[in-house]
Design a protein around this motif. Structure first.
Motif, short mmCIF file in Angstrom:
data_model
loop_
_atom_site.label_atom_id
_atom_site.label_comp_id
_atom_site.label_asym_id
_atom_site.label_seq_id
_atom_site.Cartn_x
_atom_site.Cartn_y
_atom_site.Cartn_z
N THR A 14 18.18 -36.68 41.85
CA THR A 14 17.56 -37.59 42.80
C THR A 14 17.67 -38.99 42.25
OG1 THR A 14 15.40 -37.64 41.74
CG2 THR A 14 15.80 -35.86 43.31
N ASN A 63 16.96 -41.63 35.11
CA ASN A 63 17.92 -42.18 36.08
C ASN A 63 19.27 -42.58 35.49
OD1 ASN A 63 17.35 -41.99 38.77
ND2 ASN A 63 17.46 -44.20 39.08
N ILE A 109 15.05 -40.79 42.07
CA ILE A 109 13.71 -41.12 41.62
C ILE A 109 13.64 -40.89 40.11
CG2 ILE A 109 11.25 -40.63 41.86
CD1 ILE A 109 12.25 -39.08 44.53
N PRO A 110 13.40 -41.96 39.31
CA PRO A 110 13.36 -41.77 37.87
C PRO A 110 12.33 -40.71 37.50
CG PRO A 110 13.31 -44.10 38.40
CD PRO A 110 13.15 -43.37 39.68
N GLY A 111 12.70 -39.88 36.56
CA GLY A 111 11.76 -38.88 36.07
C GLY A 111 11.74 -37.60 36.89
N THR A 112 12.80 -37.32 37.57
CA THR A 112 12.85 -36.11 38.37
C THR A 112 12.96 -34.86 37.52
OG1 THR A 112 14.08 -37.40 39.98
CG2 THR A 112 13.96 -35.04 40.36
K K Z 1 16.43 -38.55 38.41
#
Ligand code: K
Ligand code: FFO
Ligand code: GTP
Length: 459
Positions: free
Chosen positions: A250, A231, A252-255
């Motif tokens: 995104t 992120n 969302i962490p870790g996309t």
């Molecule tokens: K991300």
């Protein structure tokens, strides 16, 4: 094409401009029959090195074209032989008809790839390095490659090689004059001096070999790897730099689970830019694989971009989490990007931290600061390494330098280990022979033919 007989110096002809339609198409003829051909085709004895606007005619007085003819008298020509250049209209059919006519009428033949340059080399008009750099120039795909080949064309590489060569000779002479071969015991002072001299040459070559890793750029580009916490904005930076939307962005962490590569040019420098998976401990197996690959990419990278969210509290020390790379890595090999300055409405800028690492404050989202990043990367990747001086793009040269380095290292090792000096000298001799191959002083016919046959037609 097994029977390329380059030694048969008959008169050769080729179209030197690209195949196809064009404003002008140039035909070059080189060899002993040139003057005769020139007189016949132009119906006139022309002065050398002067542009003549004339009809080109066959033996029945049919006009083949009307264009510019330039005669170069031996030895003052590109090949060192007599050369006639016919600057014709750029129609492929009329060019071929003209060449065919000349071949049939005057028993000349089409030149093999690189044959003009090979003759220039044989006649000592250019050295092997220059010949190769002409070809590198012609094959260049970027401003970066163009600059480096023009550089070696100008003789910089040749001087560098000569310098290494001289240094090796210097040591060999030193050994021969200062060490008494009749005694079994070697004088320790001389040995350490030789060892130091060897160390110096080794480091000179090592520097270049390091830079020559950038030689792989013609295929892949200089490798820049983007790293950062989930992120932090890696994918957004990646998209901004590549100006594409290939990396999924995104909140969302870790996309970004795997590695995404893209080949781009930054101010003419070919770059392969790599977006990595979020770096953090993960039990997610897919992400784990991504992290392993990230470690591999870091190892192979020419430069790292470490992305930090500038709004996240400092006590959580991001730099420590990167496999301790922060403290180990060469200061010019990493750039820290403090991202998301738009949130607190800060201005983009570049500075150095206390340890001397480069920090760029910017916003990947708005693009504010990207020009600072590009300018910085250009400086780091191109000028800091002094690539403008010595850059070796040529695989053959890199291979030879690596071999030379190997022999020099061996000779230093043997010397330091107290082996007989003649064994050390033998290794030096091998190193010297290697380096000689670069400028063509110690090159076999087969190797030469191999090198020149990779050139394009008309060169
Ligand atoms: K991300
Ligand atoms: N028309 C044309 N343009 C060209 C070439 C060519 O062959 N023809 N070249 C082809 O690659 C390059 C230039 N290379 C050349 C290299 C040497 C000589 C030459 O005449 N050398 C003589 C004289 C030198 C002088 O007057 O300073 C010599 O070396 O003795 C000409 C072109 C690029 N442009
Ligand atoms: N305000 C602001 N938001 C940003 C900036 N850069 C990225 N973001 C946002 O931060 C979020 C994460 O961005 P990504 O680019 O996906 O981050 P990443 O580091 O690739 O994330 P992972 O895939 O988890 O590794 C997204 O919502 C982005 O729009 C920026 O400069 N300013």
């Amino acid at each position: 094409m097994k029977n390329i007989n380059y030694n048969n110096l008959d008169t050769i002809i080729a179209q030197v401009t690209p195949y196809g339609r064009g404003g002008v198409g140039i035909i070059r003829i080189s060899g002993n029959k040139v003057k005769y051909i020139s007189n016949k085709i132009l119906n006139k004895i022309i002065e050398p090195r002067i542009a003549n606007y004339l009809f080109f005619k066959d033996d029945k007085n049919n006009i083949l074209d009307k264009g510019i003819a330039i005669l170069f008298n031996k030895p003052n020509s590109f090949t060192g032989e007599d050369i006639l250049e016919l600057h014709c209209h750029g129609n492929q059919i009329s060019l071929i008809l003209l060449m065919k006519y000349i071949n049939n009428k005057f028993h000349t033949r089409f030149a093999k790839p690189g044959e003009f340059s090979y003759r220039a080399f044989l006649n000592k008009k250019i050295n092997l390095i220059q010949a190769e750099s002409i070809m590198e120039l012609i094959n260049s795909n970027s401003e970066y490659e163009v600059k480096s080949s023009i550089n070696s064309l100008n003789g910089n590489l040749f001087l560098y090689i000569k310098n290494i060569f001289k240094k090796i000779i210097n040591i060999r002479t030193y050994i021969e004059t200062n060490i008494d071969f009749s005694e079994d015991e070697i004088d320790h002072i001389s040995t350490s001096e030789i060892s130091n001299k060897l160390k110096k040459i080794i480091s000179i070559i090592k520097n270049v070999c390091y830079e020559s890793n950038l030689g792989k750029i013609s295929q892949y580009g200089i490798k820049i790897v983007i790293l950062g916490k989930p992120n932090s904005g890696k994918s957004t930076i990646f998209n901004l730099i590549t100006k594409k939307k290939s990396s999924i962005v995104t909140n969302i962490p870790g996309t970004t689970r795997d590695i995404i590569k893209e080949n781009i040019y930054i101010n003419g420098i070919p770059i392969q830019i790599i977006d990595t998976a979020g770096l953090r401990k993960s039990y997610n197996i897919i992400e784990k694989i991504g992290i392993e690959r990230t470690k591999k990419e870091i190892k192979e990278a020419d430069h790292l971009l470490l992305i930090i969210d500038s709004n996240i509290s400092k006590k959580y020390d991001i730099k420590k989490t990167f496999f301790n790379i922060y403290n180990k890595i060469n200061k010019n090999k990493i750039t820290i990007i403090k991202n998301k300055i738009d949130i607190k409405k800060k201005k983009p800028k570049i500075k150095k931290d206390k340890k001397g690492y480069n920090i760029i404050k910017m916003s990947a989202l708005t693009g504010n600061g990207i020009d600072i990043l590009f300018k910085h990367l250009e400086k780091i990747l191109y000028f800091n390494k002094d690539l403008s001086k010595i850059l070796i793009n040529n695989k053959r040269h890199i291979k030879i330098l690596k071999k030379t380095l190997k022999y020099l290292k061996q000779s230093k090792f043997l010397l330091d280990a107290g082996f007989y000096i003649d064994i050390v000298a033998d290794k030096l001799n091998l190193a010297q022979n290697e380096i000689n191959k670069i400028n063509g002083n110690f090159t076999t016919q087969d190797l030469l033919k191999n090198i020149f046959s990779k050139f394009c037609i008309g060169k």
